[in-house]
Design an enzyme around this catalytic site. Structure first.
Site, PDB file in Angstrom:
ATOM      1  N   GLY A   9       0.840  -1.213   0.000  1.00 49.50           N
ATOM      2  CA  GLY A   9       0.000   0.000   0.000  1.00 49.50           C
ATOM      3  C   GLY A   9       0.864   1.248   0.000  1.00 49.50           C
ATOM      4  O   GLY A   9       0.512   2.274   0.588  1.00 49.50           O
ATOM      5  N   GLN A  13      -1.243   7.643   1.554  1.00 57.82           N
ATOM      6  CA  GLN A  13      -0.807   8.834   2.289  1.00 57.82           C
ATOM      7  C   GLN A  13       0.452   8.556   3.111  1.00 57.82           C
ATOM      8  O   GLN A  13       1.422   9.322   3.066  1.00 57.82           O
ATOM      9  CB  GLN A  13      -1.936   9.339   3.202  1.00 57.82           C
ATOM     10  N   ASP A  35       2.044  -1.734  -4.498  1.00 59.91           N
ATOM     11  CA  ASP A  35       0.662  -1.271  -4.357  1.00 59.91           C
ATOM     12  C   ASP A  35      -0.184  -1.988  -5.407  1.00 59.91           C
ATOM     13  O   ASP A  35       0.347  -2.541  -6.371  1.00 59.91           O
ATOM     14  CB  ASP A  35       0.570   0.252  -4.568  1.00 59.91           C
ATOM     15  N   ILE A  36      -1.506  -1.940  -5.214  1.00 59.78           N
ATOM     16  CA  ILE A  36      -2.416  -2.497  -6.214  1.00 59.78           C
ATOM     17  C   ILE A  36      -2.607  -1.499  -7.361  1.00 59.78           C
ATOM     18  O   ILE A  36      -3.104  -1.842  -8.425  1.00 59.78           O
ATOM     19  CB  ILE A  36      -3.768  -2.871  -5.570  1.00 59.78           C
ATOM     20  N   ARG A  37      -2.208  -0.214  -7.113  1.00 61.22           N
ATOM     21  CA  ARG A  37      -2.241   0.790  -8.176  1.00 61.22           C
ATOM     22  C   ARG A  37      -0.858   0.864  -8.809  1.00 61.22           C
ATOM     23  O   ARG A  37       0.135   0.541  -8.162  1.00 61.22           O
ATOM     24  CB  ARG A  37      -2.555   2.174  -7.597  1.00 61.22           C
ATOM     25  N   TYR A 144     -14.610  -0.217   9.640  1.00 63.19           N
ATOM     26  CA  TYR A 144     -13.171   0.069   9.741  1.00 63.19           C
ATOM     27  C   TYR A 144     -12.668  -0.332  11.132  1.00 63.19           C
ATOM     28  O   TYR A 144     -11.662  -1.032  11.272  1.00 63.19           O
ATOM     29  CB  TYR A 144     -12.946   1.557   9.494  1.00 63.19           C
ATOM     30  N   ILE A 174      -3.915  11.521  10.432  1.00 63.13           N
ATOM     31  CA  ILE A 174      -2.586  11.921   9.972  1.00 63.13           C
ATOM     32  C   ILE A 174      -2.709  13.109   9.010  1.00 63.13           C
ATOM     33  O   ILE A 174      -3.495  13.066   8.063  1.00 63.13           O
ATOM     34  CB  ILE A 174      -1.872  10.768   9.223  1.00 63.13           C
TER      35      ILE A 174
HETATM   36  N1  NAD Z   1      -4.052   8.207   7.230  1.00 58.82           N
HETATM   37  C1  NAD Z   1      -4.569   8.196   8.457  1.00 58.82           C
HETATM   38  O1  NAD Z   1      -5.056   9.226   8.950  1.00 58.82           O
HETATM   39  C2  NAD Z   1      -4.547   6.917   9.264  1.00 58.82           C
HETATM   40  C3  NAD Z   1      -4.966   6.961  10.604  1.00 58.82           C
HETATM   41  C4  NAD Z   1      -4.979   5.793  11.348  1.00 58.82           C
HETATM   42  C5  NAD Z   1      -4.531   4.608  10.784  1.00 58.82           C
HETATM   43  N2  NAD Z   1      -4.115   4.584   9.491  1.00 58.82           N
HETATM   44  C6  NAD Z   1      -3.696   3.282   8.932  1.00 58.82           C
HETATM   45  O2  NAD Z   1      -2.432   3.387   8.277  1.00 58.82           O
HETATM   46  C7  NAD Z   1      -2.415   2.513   7.132  1.00 58.82           C
HETATM   47  C8  NAD Z   1      -2.056   3.319   5.890  1.00 58.82           C
HETATM   48  O3  NAD Z   1      -3.013   4.368   5.758  1.00 58.82           O
HETATM   49  P1  NAD Z   1      -2.953   5.427   4.557  1.00 58.82           P
HETATM   50  O4  NAD Z   1      -3.558   6.663   5.089  1.00 58.82           O
HETATM   51  O5  NAD Z   1      -1.625   5.462   3.929  1.00 58.82           O
HETATM   52  O6  NAD Z   1      -4.038   4.769   3.562  1.00 58.82           O
HETATM   53  P2  NAD Z   1      -4.322   5.154   2.045  1.00 58.82           P
HETATM   54  O7  NAD Z   1      -5.741   4.834   1.765  1.00 58.82           O
HETATM   55  O8  NAD Z   1      -3.814   6.503   1.728  1.00 58.82           O
HETATM   56  O9  NAD Z   1      -3.390   4.082   1.257  1.00 58.82           O
HETATM   57  C9  NAD Z   1      -3.690   2.711   1.215  1.00 58.82           C
HETATM   58  C10 NAD Z   1      -3.022   2.130  -0.018  1.00 58.82           C
HETATM   59  O10 NAD Z   1      -3.371   0.738  -0.076  1.00 58.82           O
HETATM   60  C11 NAD Z   1      -3.566   0.406  -1.462  1.00 58.82           C
HETATM   61  N3  NAD Z   1      -4.379  -0.807  -1.554  1.00 58.82           N
HETATM   62  C12 NAD Z   1      -5.723  -0.927  -1.392  1.00 58.82           C
HETATM   63  N4  NAD Z   1      -6.100  -2.211  -1.564  1.00 58.82           N
HETATM   64  C13 NAD Z   1      -4.962  -2.914  -1.825  1.00 58.82           C
HETATM   65  C14 NAD Z   1      -4.688  -4.293  -2.064  1.00 58.82           C
HETATM   66  N5  NAD Z   1      -5.655  -5.217  -2.112  1.00 58.82           N
HETATM   67  N6  NAD Z   1      -3.400  -4.655  -2.276  1.00 58.82           N
HETATM   68  C15 NAD Z   1      -2.395  -3.728  -2.281  1.00 58.82           C
HETATM   69  N7  NAD Z   1      -2.598  -2.411  -2.060  1.00 58.82           N
HETATM   70  C16 NAD Z   1      -3.864  -2.018  -1.827  1.00 58.82           C
HETATM   71  C17 NAD Z   1      -4.214   1.632  -2.053  1.00 58.82           C
HETATM   72  O11 NAD Z   1      -4.041   1.677  -3.472  1.00 58.82           O
HETATM   73  C18 NAD Z   1      -3.491   2.773  -1.328  1.00 58.82           C
HETATM   74  O12 NAD Z   1      -2.385   3.241  -2.065  1.00 58.82           O
HETATM   75  C19 NAD Z   1      -3.797   1.852   7.077  1.00 58.82           C
HETATM   76  O13 NAD Z   1      -3.735   0.608   7.750  1.00 58.82           O
HETATM   77  C20 NAD Z   1      -4.678   2.806   7.873  1.00 58.82           C
HETATM   78  O14 NAD Z   1      -5.787   2.156   8.450  1.00 58.82           O
HETATM   79  C21 NAD Z   1      -4.111   5.714   8.718  1.00 58.82           C
END
Ligand code: NAD
Length: 327
Positions: A9, A13, A35-37, A144, A174
């Site tokens: 992933g 972000q 990533d999947i993208r 979630y 974040i």
């Molecule tokens: N950003 C926040 O505010 C926040 C807060 C608390 C926890 N988190 C946790 O941190 C982690 C990362 O969060 P983030 O904000 O970077 O999320 P995000 O949504 O920005 O990124 C997630 C990434 O996962 C990829 N993805 C989705 N399905 C997939 C799959 N099947 N295989 C491979 N890649 C796949 C997406 O393309 C994306 O690039 C997550 O576990 C999230 O729950 C984030």
């Protein structure tokens, strides 16, 4: 920390900022982003290390990447976030837990250590909302949150039953200026900076007095690497450490922005779905376990974060404008 490292992933972000920091510390060729993208043209130009397409709901693909690159540590960042998860709960279950289970299995078979982020979303309305303790009631009311609590438990199980070295933190919202946030309840605290600079006005989807924990991205990256590098004998909790950087309401964030942009105005059009999620989350986390067990110590408070965000979002928008003019 054992190298080589895989980040799943990685275009999201957090991943888009964690990968460059890991590459600086461990070497660009030691960190495989995935990533999947596929990467955009701009991301391709900035990237200086290996990238693999990887769907983490496919165990064979994970196994192949881990074996091919001889991966020893995985930062597993794949998830659907809170607001997106509420609009597609079935997909959120499949992606969040389906990917975690498969990554844990591959880690067990290949002897990898793993970082698994949880969230303030793992708490619910029956959790104490002020100074939320490290160990407390966790009955979330969102899909979630359900996947995050189940993920914490599954991680504990793999750690105790199979000896997999799994570590993690519970992130608050974040804030960053790199990749856009992926559809969470705290996204307002990023959007507000772009609108403040472009239009000196922002319409917020949470109520003015909604207090939530937040963290600036450099601290989020520091927390991930900090817990992974911690001496194992000092860790009592290992998984799901509460961490936080600051907490504020939309009114307080707007007031801080107004110190830099006096014309800035905020108004409110409340989104009932995201407001209900926010109302079920802690207002402030007690992160003393992380401070004691691995010296967690955030650098950014509200004032420092706002200053840095405004400076960097302004630069980013200026570059985008120049690029748009060039086409
Ligand atoms: N950003 C926040 O505010 C926040 C807060 C608390 C926890 N988190 C946790 O941190 C982690 C990362 O969060 P983030 O904000 O970077 O999320 P995000 O949504 O920005 O990124 C997630 C990434 O996962 C990829 N993805 C989705 N399905 C997939 C799959 N099947 N295989 C491979 N890649 C796949 C997406 O393309 C994306 O690039 C997550 O576990 C999230 O729950 C984030």
């Amino acid at each position: 920390m054992k190298t080589k490292i895989l980040v799943t992933g990685s275009l999201g972000q957090i991943g888009s900022e964690l990968v460059p920091t890991l590459r600086e510390s461990y070497g660009a060729d030691q960190v495989v982003a995935s990533d999947i993208r596929m990467m955009s043209r701009e991301q391709l130009l900035r990237s200086d290390g290996p990238f693999d397409f990887l769907d983490c709901t496919n165990q064979r693909q994970i196994q192949d990447v881990v074996q091919r690159h001889e991966i020893k540590t995985i930062y597993h960042l794949v998830a659907l976030l809170s607001a997106v998860g509420e609009s597609k709960p079935q997909v959120a279950w499949d992606v969040n837990l389906g990917s975690l289970y498969r990554v844990l299995e591959v880690a067990r078979v290949n002897g990898c250590g793993i970082f698994v982020p949880s969230s303030i979303g793992a708490f619910g309305p029956s959790t104490p909302r002020d100074h939320t303790p490290q160990d407390t009631i966790q009955r979330p009311t969102t899909m979630y949150g359900v996947t995050k609590v189940a993920g914490e438990l599954l991680s504990d199980y793999y750690c105790h039953r199979f000896g997999v070295d799994i570590r993690g933190v519970r992130y608050p919202g974040i804030i960053s200026y790199g990749a856009p946030p992926g559809g969470g309840t705290t996204d307002y605290a990023v959007e507000i900076f772009y609108e403040a600079i472009r239009h000196q006005q922002y319409t917020c989807f949470l109520k003015p007095n909604t207090r939530l924990d937040m963290m600036y991205m450099p601290d989020a990256v520091k927390a991930a690497i900090g817990v992974m590098e911690a001496a194992p004998e000092r860790l009592v909790h290992r998984n799901s450490f509460n961490v936080t950087g600051m907490n504020f309401t939309p009114t307080e964030l707007a007031a801080e922005i107004t110190k830099h942009i006096p014309a800035f105005k905020i108004d409110y059009r409340v989104d009932p779905v995201r407001q209900a999620i926010a109302d079920s989350w802690p207002m402030s986390l007690d992160d003393s376990a992380a401070r004691q067990e691995w010296e967690w110590n955030p650098r950014y408070d509200l004032a420092a974060m706002v200053r840095d965000m405004l400076e960097n979002v302004e630069k980013k928008l200026a570059v985008e404008e120049v690029n748009n003019d060039a086409y």
